[in-house]
Enzyme design. Sequence first.
Site: not given
Length: 445
Positions: A67-68, A186, A285, A312
């Site tokens: 995640h950027l 997910h 999560n 992640d």
Amino acid sequence: MSELVIRRVRPYGEGEPVDVRIVDGTIVAIGADAAAEAAGSDAAGSVEEIDGAGGILLPGLVDLHTHLREPGREDTETIETGSAAAALGGFTAVFAMANTNPVADSHVVTDHVWKRGREIGLVDVHPVGAVTVGLEGKKLAELGVMAAGVGRVRVFSDDGKCVHDPLLMRRALEYSVHLDAVIAQHAEEPRLTEQAVAHEGPTASKLGLAGWPRAAEESIVARDAILARDAGARVHVCHASTAGTVEILRWAKGQGIAITAEVTPHHLFLDDSRLVDYDPVFRVNPPLRENTDVAALRQALADGIIDAVATDHAPHAEQDKCVEFGLARPGMLGLQTALSIVVATMVQPGLLDWRGVARVMSEAPARIGGLDDQGRPIEVGAPANLVVVDPDAEWTVHGPDLASLSVNTPYEGITLPATVTATILRGTVTARDGATVSAPDESVV
Ligand code: NCD
Ligand code: ZN
């Protein structure tokens, strides 16, 4: 002509140290005489050298799940700072998840992410496209248009949310076949995780935290395996976290279903006993599970039932993270610590050798993500996407020292094995001795 010589490295940690000579982004010689050839051409000028000091040479690491936060939350991470963290962590390619703001559900966003990554030039940033518009789970996004853009999207995911409508998931799988793409799920049945903040088990009960049952993950993994079978499609399970998921994957692979799975470093290293102090840095999560799950995940990665490690990497701002446990955003940093955690959890206990590390952190993720220039064998003629590792060095994690804009590492103060000596992307050094080397490549956008 650009030339680089990596001296004294052991490819895959095997055999005697050799030298590796790279010209214009391609490996041209490997062996004791490779450096001599380079010395011969040194008269022409610029031969860059890296001394591997007997360390290990692996194909550059590939992260399927990063995640950027750009666009939208550039206060917590940008493509630039995330690229730096990736290069320092030994990565030459990352897949940037679609849960940005705006969501990466159109080629406008996915193409931007790819181009921005290329401008920065530290790591290839492959955009993940959303499966549904706005991650809302109601209407399929334009998968084909994203696939046809310059970002060449081959991985689609609503990660952060589950594509829980079975009909939509079925349609997405059917479309993906024609795009030669994979749907990365997910796996979280939302009806089973309403209010949930921690793994459902004795620890959460004692702490009074609402529980997230293993069944929320496992029921979706089983359903998606069957949907993928019928569509003849490829499905990938994001952040597998339970022993039951491992058993379903084993069954599905045995049936010949094209299912793959990743595990995160934190699910290999940490369990829910960490929650006793209600420290929100451990909220994630899917949640940290029990030590029996951790053991099953490690064994599954060793056996190939779980194909890959994916970070992640989930940066969060202090105001979103340093709050009451149940209100904190889920997620933790991972790019710069991933290799060290895999060494600590898999290599040191004897579950994986270095060839195995190359498999789970480079070859398998490159294959799943459809990259043909990454995760390649270290041999003459191959693209020089590489990482040099010092397996004997140790370092102590300190959040503010990491390249990330956020500091939410769950390993604060912990001393970990193995450091990255250098990362090489298409023959250009992107990180060396703990610092990035800027290498803009604007010609290729
Ligand atoms: C991720 C995030 O912060 O974007 N959080 C997390 O806890 N893993 C989303 C996700 O990967 O599900
Ligand atoms: Zn997720």
